[in-house]
Scaffold this motif. Structure first.
Motif, mmCIF file in Angstrom:
data_model
loop_
_atom_site.group_PDB
_atom_site.id
_atom_site.type_symbol
_atom_site.label_atom_id
_atom_site.label_comp_id
_atom_site.label_asym_id
_atom_site.label_seq_id
_atom_site.Cartn_x
_atom_site.Cartn_y
_atom_site.Cartn_z
ATOM 1 N N VAL A 174 -57.275 -9.193 1.163
ATOM 2 C CA VAL A 174 -57.259 -10.930 2.023
ATOM 3 C C VAL A 174 -56.047 -11.981 0.716
ATOM 4 O O VAL A 174 -55.688 -13.065 1.371
ATOM 5 N N SER A 175 -55.528 -11.184 0.147
ATOM 6 C CA SER A 175 -54.843 -11.804 -1.465
ATOM 7 C C SER A 175 -53.845 -12.209 -0.793
ATOM 8 O O SER A 175 -52.882 -10.847 0.111
ATOM 9 N N ASN A 176 -52.549 -12.813 -2.323
ATOM 10 C CA ASN A 176 -50.939 -12.428 -1.591
ATOM 11 C C ASN A 176 -50.059 -11.894 -2.452
ATOM 12 O O ASN A 176 -49.130 -12.680 -2.582
ATOM 13 N N PHE A 177 -51.051 -11.372 -3.352
ATOM 14 C CA PHE A 177 -50.974 -10.378 -4.018
ATOM 15 C C PHE A 177 -49.883 -8.684 -3.376
ATOM 16 O O PHE A 177 -50.435 -8.147 -2.937
ATOM 17 N N LYS A 178 -48.898 -9.021 -4.468
ATOM 18 C CA LYS A 178 -47.188 -7.989 -4.128
ATOM 19 C C LYS A 178 -48.056 -6.215 -4.538
ATOM 20 O O LYS A 178 -48.104 -6.427 -5.281
ATOM 21 N N TYR A 179 -48.154 -5.541 -3.290
ATOM 22 C CA TYR A 179 -48.464 -4.430 -3.680
ATOM 23 C C TYR A 179 -47.284 -3.103 -3.197
ATOM 24 O O TYR A 179 -46.960 -3.272 -2.045
ATOM 25 N N ASN A 180 -46.731 -2.313 -4.344
ATOM 26 C CA ASN A 180 -45.665 -1.624 -3.492
ATOM 27 C C ASN A 180 -46.459 -0.675 -2.536
ATOM 28 O O ASN A 180 -47.254 0.409 -1.929
ATOM 29 N N SER A 181 -45.109 -0.651 -1.469
ATOM 30 C CA SER A 181 -44.946 0.437 -0.529
ATOM 31 C C SER A 181 -45.576 1.714 -0.731
ATOM 32 O O SER A 181 -45.818 2.206 0.447
ATOM 33 N N PHE A 182 -44.163 1.905 -1.692
ATOM 34 C CA PHE A 182 -43.581 2.719 -1.607
ATOM 35 C C PHE A 182 -42.710 3.676 -0.165
ATOM 36 O O PHE A 182 -42.360 4.675 -0.150
ATOM 37 N N LYS A 183 -42.171 2.966 0.752
ATOM 38 C CA LYS A 183 -41.957 2.922 1.817
ATOM 39 C C LYS A 183 -40.522 3.490 1.577
ATOM 40 O O LYS A 183 -39.724 3.864 2.278
#
Length: 271
Positions: A174-183
């Motif tokens: 539920v954080s706003n941290f950005k994670y690479n989606s690799f899409k």
């Protein structure tokens, strides 16, 4: 007379979703019977089916609103309820209230994560996930249990560690941290021959110690979100970590789309 549209659902993608749902349910039942290794592996199997159903639906042009909703419900079981119960049955029962509260934090985090994801479809940056994706969080928790069983660690002796990791995984969702989606990876283009060798080496490494390698991989991915976020901002604010700022941006985008739609409709009306 216009042709009547046939009612029904697409079989193949929903069959894969059902397989993922079954894997999550199997993980819950296995943990209740003390088969924690089978439970952890079942969650990873559910991840495979979750990755396949959407891609198969797009490849076969069988996307549907029913399939999207069904997939969310299945994800809640496989990546929300199942990992929390597996962790609870393995290492949190002796902690009393702290144990089930840590498991509940994870479940509620998964529910909020999936709800937020569904409201941002089509407007969020596809290159990144806002918060840790629920399958990755499930892999983190299930990987810890799998490692513990593999190295014959009694879950009750590391209950505090299990509670911390389970709770943190729920909060990261539920954080706003950005994670690479690799899409953005192009799987249809050509790659150098060495890329195939690297992939083979990855399979070999995973096969040697699957529990440990998978757990470390997803632990590093979970850490990558805060690192990417802190590196991309000059000054860390509360909105960069948690808050409703991204949702407000999403609402603004929706209102902007509605306004533009109304304007275009007015322009097309005969004067």
């Amino acid at each position: 007379m216009p042709e009547q549209r046939r009612r029904g659902i697409y079989l193949l993608p929903n069959l894969l979703t059902t397989a993922g749902l079954f894997s999550g349910f199997f993980a819950i039942v296995s943990s209740m019977n003390g088969r924690f290794e089978a439970a952890a592996v079942a969650i990873f199997v559910a991840m495979i089916f979750d990755g396949l159903d959407g891609r198969v639906a797009r490849m076969t042009n069988t996307q549907s609103a029913f399939g999207a909703e069904y997939d969310s419900m299945a994800d809640m079981v496989s990546f929300g309820v199942a990992p929390a119960l597996v962790a609870y049955n393995w290492g949190l029962t002796d902690l009393g209230k702290i144990g089930w509260l840590a498991a509940f934090i994870y479940v509620s985090g998964a529910a909020l994560r999936l709800a937020r994801f569904n409201t941002q479809i089509g407007i969020a940056d596809s290159r990144y996930f806002q918060g840790l994706a629920s399958p990755a969080a499930a892999a983190l928790v299930a990987g810890l249990v799998w490692v513990g069983v593999e190295y014959q660690i009694d879950g009750s002796t590391v209950g505090i560690v299990v509670a911390l990791l389970t709770g943190v995984a729920g909060l990261l969702m539920v954080s706003n941290f950005k994670y690479n989606s690799f899409k953005e990876l192009n799987l249809h283009g050509k790659v150098p021959f060495v890329a195939l060798l690297i992939i083979m080496l990855i399979f070999v490494v995973v096969a040697t110690e699957p529990a440990l390698v998978l757990f470390i991989s997803f632990a590093l991915y979970a850490l990558a979100g805060p690192i990417n976020t802190f590196r991309s901002v000059d000054k860390v604010r509360l909105e960069d970590v948690v808050g409703d700022s991204p949702e407000e941006d999403a609402d603004f985008v929706r209102e902007d789309i509605k306004a533009k739609t109304k304007e275009s409709t007015k322009e097309e009306e005969p004067k």
